[in-house]
Design an enzyme around this catalytic site. Sequence first.
Site, PDB file in Angstrom:
ATOM      1  N   ASP A  36       0.633  -1.085   0.043  1.00  0.00           N
ATOM      2  CA  ASP A  36       0.463  -0.517   0.225  1.00  0.00           C
ATOM      3  C   ASP A  36       0.485   1.013   0.122  1.00  0.00           C
ATOM      4  O   ASP A  36       0.554   2.315  -0.397  1.00  0.00           O
ATOM      5  CB  ASP A  36      -1.015  -0.014   0.655  1.00  0.00           C
ATOM      6  CG  ASP A  36      -2.114  -1.002   1.003  1.00  0.00           C
ATOM      7  OD1 ASP A  36      -2.222  -1.552   2.404  1.00  0.00           O
ATOM      8  OD2 ASP A  36      -1.960  -1.799   0.141  1.00  0.00           O
ATOM      9  N   LEU A  82     -19.173 -26.334 -23.227  1.00  0.00           N
ATOM     10  CA  LEU A  82     -18.810 -27.649 -22.938  1.00  0.00           C
ATOM     11  C   LEU A  82     -19.989 -28.540 -23.320  1.00  0.00           C
ATOM     12  O   LEU A  82     -20.795 -27.730 -21.926  1.00  0.00           O
ATOM     13  CB  LEU A  82     -18.156 -27.755 -21.584  1.00  0.00           C
ATOM     14  CG  LEU A  82     -16.319 -27.125 -22.035  1.00  0.00           C
ATOM     15  CD1 LEU A  82     -16.046 -27.225 -20.479  1.00  0.00           C
ATOM     16  CD2 LEU A  82     -15.890 -27.665 -23.011  1.00  0.00           C
ATOM     17  N   GLU A 113      -8.898 -29.584 -14.387  1.00  0.00           N
ATOM     18  CA  GLU A 113      -9.520 -28.067 -14.613  1.00  0.00           C
ATOM     19  C   GLU A 113     -10.452 -28.708 -13.077  1.00  0.00           C
ATOM     20  O   GLU A 113     -11.368 -28.542 -13.600  1.00  0.00           O
ATOM     21  CB  GLU A 113      -8.732 -27.232 -14.913  1.00  0.00           C
ATOM     22  CG  GLU A 113      -8.219 -27.203 -16.217  1.00  0.00           C
ATOM     23  CD  GLU A 113      -8.318 -26.410 -17.034  1.00  0.00           C
ATOM     24  OE1 GLU A 113      -7.931 -26.878 -18.318  1.00  0.00           O
ATOM     25  OE2 GLU A 113      -8.830 -24.704 -17.399  1.00  0.00           O
ATOM     26  N   LYS A 115     -13.831 -26.638 -12.535  1.00  0.00           N
ATOM     27  CA  LYS A 115     -15.077 -26.055 -13.154  1.00  0.00           C
ATOM     28  C   LYS A 115     -15.266 -24.203 -12.099  1.00  0.00           C
ATOM     29  O   LYS A 115     -16.399 -24.543 -11.152  1.00  0.00           O
ATOM     30  CB  LYS A 115     -15.709 -26.827 -13.997  1.00  0.00           C
ATOM     31  CG  LYS A 115     -17.286 -25.922 -14.253  1.00  0.00           C
ATOM     32  CD  LYS A 115     -18.189 -26.321 -14.764  1.00  0.00           C
ATOM     33  CE  LYS A 115     -19.142 -26.522 -15.971  1.00  0.00           C
ATOM     34  NZ  LYS A 115     -19.891 -24.422 -15.115  1.00  0.00           N
ATOM     35  N   GLU A 173     -11.973 -17.374 -16.465  1.00  0.00           N
ATOM     36  CA  GLU A 173     -13.288 -17.237 -15.327  1.00  0.00           C
ATOM     37  C   GLU A 173     -12.723 -16.082 -13.994  1.00  0.00           C
ATOM     38  O   GLU A 173     -12.267 -16.281 -13.640  1.00  0.00           O
ATOM     39  CB  GLU A 173     -13.340 -18.396 -14.972  1.00  0.00           C
ATOM     40  CG  GLU A 173     -14.620 -18.343 -14.516  1.00  0.00           C
ATOM     41  CD  GLU A 173     -15.702 -18.888 -15.610  1.00  0.00           C
ATOM     42  OE1 GLU A 173     -17.004 -19.082 -14.554  1.00  0.00           O
ATOM     43  OE2 GLU A 173     -15.367 -19.451 -16.221  1.00  0.00           O
TER      44      GLU A 173
END
EC number: 6.5.1.2
Length: 671
Positions: A36, A82, A113, A115, A173
């Site tokens: 910071d 998918l 991976e 989801k 995502e």
Amino acid sequence: MESIEQQLTELRTTLRHHEYLYHVMDAPEIPDAEYDRLMRELCELETKHPELITPDSPTQRVGAAPLAAFSQIRHEVPMLSLDNVFDEESFLAFNKRVQDRLKNNEKVTWCCELKLDGLAVSILYENGVLVSAATRGDGTTGEDITSNVRTIRAIPLKLHGENIPARLEVRGEVFLPQAGFEKINEDARRTGGKVFANPRNAAAGSLRQLDPRITAKRPLTFFCYGVGVLEGGELPDTHLGRLLQFKKWGVPVSDRVTLCESAEEVLAFYHKVEEDRPTLGFDIDGVVIKVNSLEQQEQLGFVARAPRWAVAFKFPAQEQMTFVRDVEFQVGRTGAITPVARLEPVHVAGVLVSNATLHNADEIERLGLRIGDKVVIRRAGDVIPQVVNVVLSERPEDTREVVFPTHCPVCGSDVERVEGEAVARCTGGLICGAQRKESLKHFVSRRAMDVDGMGDKIIDQLVEKEYVHTPADLFKLTAGKLTGLERMGPKLAQNVVNALEKAKETTFARFLYALGIREVGEATAAGLAAYFGTLEALEAASIEELQKVPDVGIVVASHVHNFFAEESNRNVISELLAEGVHWPAPIVINAEEIDSPFAGKTVVLTGSLSQMSRDDAKARLVELGAKVAGSVSKKTDLVIAGEAAGSKLAKAQELGIEVIDEAEMLRLLGS
């Protein structure tokens, strides 16, 4: 003494380094307070010297001025969805399909991976600098969320490292960790703001703020899962290799990504993640399983809207118990009779559920379901509620038998069930109001004739008022007639008429899809259109000829043949053409009759061209009898390599395929 420019450069470099350690490596070197302090120092310097602010400065994440609305970004490479599987049996069937499609019993390894339950985004980097970001949208076009994505600290504004491609589209995502979600809702309750039902909704709402300063206050984060556009550079030839390369360049990748050597290892990964799910700190709803080899991915290809080489293995959805108050029967576009359970409303996975599908008569029999029963409800795939089982031990005394109709509940026509099929169907065809409504809704839908503004409620009224019986009747509507519908003023009515007029210009593939032939989806319609070229040729095709089209078997061929054999269907098509529905005539190219060095050859373009666009080059090659493919294989005859050609060039050289540069292509085009 250091110049101001040097101080700014050093501060930005230091901050980027610590952002990388924190968000990508999960190994911070300094306390948050020190980070910071460095950020404040950079802000103060940039405030004094605004002319020295750069777009990729860490300070530029704080958000720009509010936007009036989101503009659109067209995905250069479609963002496909998918296919899903929900149990081990379905996954093993998927695994077998993959093995069967690959030649020579090739070994398959799987990249597995998490989801993530967030929002899919596309982020484009040019020369390593973030230039745009978009939502998935409909897979073809998304919303421009660049200003908001720039505020997410996990996403680098500038990639670092070597050999970064000139243009690289990172896909992944955006999601909200549980702690951040709880903090947002806690603040909202205290201030009287909006309380979100779940982290995904909160992430989506945060990312789609018109004011990026609001997004900047939300603790969103990001994991990469793939690539879209790639130009002017190379990437590894495995999916895992690509993810690891992205991580080196500063893009966050989940540390749970795992390489599995067999289906058994995939299942072990699935169960381990399911076990760890409560402790992850963020929501997931399954695992994603992808063929690791890019070469094998290319062999497997795609279906209409999903790759054949990947699948989402969903976790069992949350379940709740409630009572069945009634069972009603809905009639679909093709006459399918679907029983629907009307339930005592109950919350399942954050959603209030009052209806659940019962699929068909066999499912009702399997469940042993009676009206009034206590049942277990599951949101299958967290989307479609379904009845899982009946709680027989708590069956009330006053339950009633579910009687499957022998006559259509809408038009009264006979209901028939073909031997070997699970679905019972109304035989009324277009005399059935329900079938007519659903057929017309399909006909005007975006991926069919794409009639803008023609919503379900308008179709319902048109059918109920007997204004429309067939798709051709839609094009006979006038603004005056439409103004007789509820909530339809003169301006809106004219807009609908204009949209219908615009929709008359379509493509052969869209037209075929719009007709609603059983089992003919977008991909099959496109295949039929490409193979036969004209409506006349398709109408005259035998079942044997139809099966020559890729992915068309005996069942689909029979449906197509029977559709065109039906006189009423041919009459509707004639009416549509008479009303002005049309599409461009096919360009029929006989390679044997073209005197060109490209005639009859399969050609692949790679790298960037300087003298013409890639689309122009493709069009010119097709005119000269070439078939332009997207990937290099043993069937490729020629590769045209522009600047910064990557893996396709390497593969061509490995296979001994002829390679020419842009200058030679232009010379041959001129000849």
